[in-house]
Design a protein around this motif. Structure first.
Motif, PDB file in Angstrom:
ATOM      1  N   LEU A 144      -1.501  19.655  -3.931  1.00 52.46           N
ATOM      2  CA  LEU A 144      -1.257  18.362  -3.301  1.00 52.46           C
ATOM      3  C   LEU A 144      -2.567  17.700  -2.897  1.00 52.46           C
ATOM      4  CD1 LEU A 144       1.818  19.199  -1.034  1.00 52.46           C
ATOM      5  CD2 LEU A 144       1.830  18.081  -3.270  1.00 52.46           C
ATOM      6  N   THR A 145      -3.491  18.473  -2.355  1.00 48.45           N
ATOM      7  CA  THR A 145      -4.800  17.950  -1.972  1.00 48.45           C
ATOM      8  C   THR A 145      -5.493  17.271  -3.143  1.00 48.45           C
ATOM      9  OG1 THR A 145      -5.114  19.548  -0.181  1.00 48.45           O
ATOM     10  CG2 THR A 145      -7.109  18.657  -1.183  1.00 48.45           C
ATOM     11  N   LEU A 146      -5.241  17.792  -4.348  1.00 55.44           N
ATOM     12  CA  LEU A 146      -5.838  17.228  -5.562  1.00 55.44           C
ATOM     13  C   LEU A 146      -4.999  16.096  -6.149  1.00 55.44           C
ATOM     14  CD1 LEU A 146      -6.980  20.625  -7.100  1.00 55.44           C
ATOM     15  CD2 LEU A 146      -8.452  18.843  -6.128  1.00 55.44           C
ATOM     16  N   GLY A 147      -3.942  15.707  -5.449  1.00 51.40           N
ATOM     17  CA  GLY A 147      -3.121  14.593  -5.892  1.00 51.40           C
ATOM     18  C   GLY A 147      -2.071  14.957  -6.920  1.00 51.40           C
ATOM     19  N   ALA A 196      -0.923   8.933  -2.687  1.00 52.72           N
ATOM     20  CA  ALA A 196       0.035   9.279  -1.632  1.00 52.72           C
ATOM     21  C   ALA A 196       0.278  10.779  -1.594  1.00 52.72           C
ATOM     22  CB  ALA A 196       1.351   8.530  -1.853  1.00 52.72           C
ATOM     23  N   VAL A 197       0.285  11.407  -2.768  1.00 55.15           N
ATOM     24  CA  VAL A 197       0.441  12.866  -2.822  1.00 55.15           C
ATOM     25  C   VAL A 197      -0.713  13.534  -2.089  1.00 55.15           C
ATOM     26  CG1 VAL A 197       0.449  14.869  -4.347  1.00 55.15           C
ATOM     27  CG2 VAL A 197       1.802  12.846  -4.947  1.00 55.15           C
ATOM     28  N   ALA A 198      -1.945  13.109  -2.375  1.00 56.87           N
ATOM     29  CA  ALA A 198      -3.111  13.703  -1.706  1.00 56.87           C
ATOM     30  C   ALA A 198      -3.068  13.452  -0.202  1.00 56.87           C
ATOM     31  CB  ALA A 198      -4.391  13.138  -2.314  1.00 56.87           C
ATOM     32  N   ALA A 199      -2.639  12.262   0.192  1.00 60.29           N
ATOM     33  CA  ALA A 199      -2.570  11.947   1.630  1.00 60.29           C
ATOM     34  C   ALA A 199      -1.566  12.839   2.352  1.00 60.29           C
ATOM     35  CB  ALA A 199      -2.209  10.474   1.815  1.00 60.29           C
ATOM     36  N   SER A 200      -0.524  13.294   1.644  1.00 58.90           N
ATOM     37  CA  SER A 200       0.497  14.132   2.285  1.00 58.90           C
ATOM     38  C   SER A 200      -0.045  15.486   2.712  1.00 58.90           C
ATOM     39  CB  SER A 200       1.686  14.321   1.340  1.00 58.90           C
ATOM     40  OG  SER A 200       1.375  15.230   0.285  1.00 58.90           O
TER      41      SER A 200
END
Length: 224
Positions: A144-147, A196-200
């Motif tokens: 997730l950190t990598l999007g 948005a994935v990375a921001a989560s």
């Protein structure tokens, strides 16, 4: 105090082992976002072009459910999806034999142990976690950190504390390959916004988790 990685873990300790609820505190695993992103730039993985690239990672054990993932892959369009599994373990030969029985030649690659898995996670279209149970899977936080959006079973553990439906991924019914295949299709057909994935994953950054430990230690020592 007893620190638990997830609410499921806390509930197990309180319900099954008699740990007083007031002493059990949930603090999630941290992710070193800056280090993960730097390492992701340090490689060029061999992923096929023109496919929806699924990446999975973990030791090849029963817990990790790669047999269920292969069953799910067999239900997906053959010309559209490719799976790369990172990891080594005692079930490799059995999984390779299963892939052969399912007619998955050319659709799945067993890439073995990778000291730096992050280029694969970063360049995947989807990360898939097929575990039968987990604590709080760091690899999902890293993806997730990598999007990279994640699809996973809603297995015991902290996945429903990480994956937000249609924001950073999708959850499927536990140990149900058909539902996992459906979730993968939903994720592929409606790509999620990678920013948005990375921001989560921001709530799991190591800097924030360290502050939670500092606050817990100060509280236990009577300093606040």
């Amino acid at each position: 105090r007893v620190v638990c990685q997830s609410r499921d873990m806390r509930d197990d300790l309180v319900g099954a082992f008699g740990v007083p609820a007031a002493r059990a505190r949930v603090i999630h695993n941290p992710v070193d976002a800056d280090a993960v992103r730097a390492k992701a730039r340090a490689g060029d993985p061999d992923l096929p072009s023109g496919r929806v690239n699924l990446v999975a990672a973990g030791k090849l054990l029963q817990q990790k459910g790669f047999d269920l993932l292969l069953d799910a892959l067999a239900r997906l369009p053959a010309d559209r999806f490719h799976l790369t599994i990172l990891g080594q373990g005692p079930l490799r030969e059995a999984l390779e034999a299963q892939a052969s029985r399912l007619g998955l030649a050319g659709r799945v690659a067993f890439a073995g142990f990778q000291a730096n898995p992050y280029p694969w996670l970063a360049r995947a279209d989807l990360f898939v976690l097929s575990s039968r149970y987990e604590g709080l899977p760091n690899v999902v936080l890293e993806a997730l950190t990598l999007g990279t959006p994640c699809v996973a079973f809603r297995c015991p553990g902290g996945l429903d504390e990480i994956i937000q439906d249609r924001v950073n991924g999708f959850l499927a019914a536990p140990e149900d390959p058909a539902d996992l295949a459906r979730a993968i299709l939903r994720a592929a057909d409606g790509p999620l916004d990678r920013a948005a994935v990375a921001a989560s994953a921001e709530p799991f950054r190591v800097e924030r988790i360290v502050r939670e430990y500092e606050a817990l230690l100060a509280e236990a020592a009577g300093l606040r």
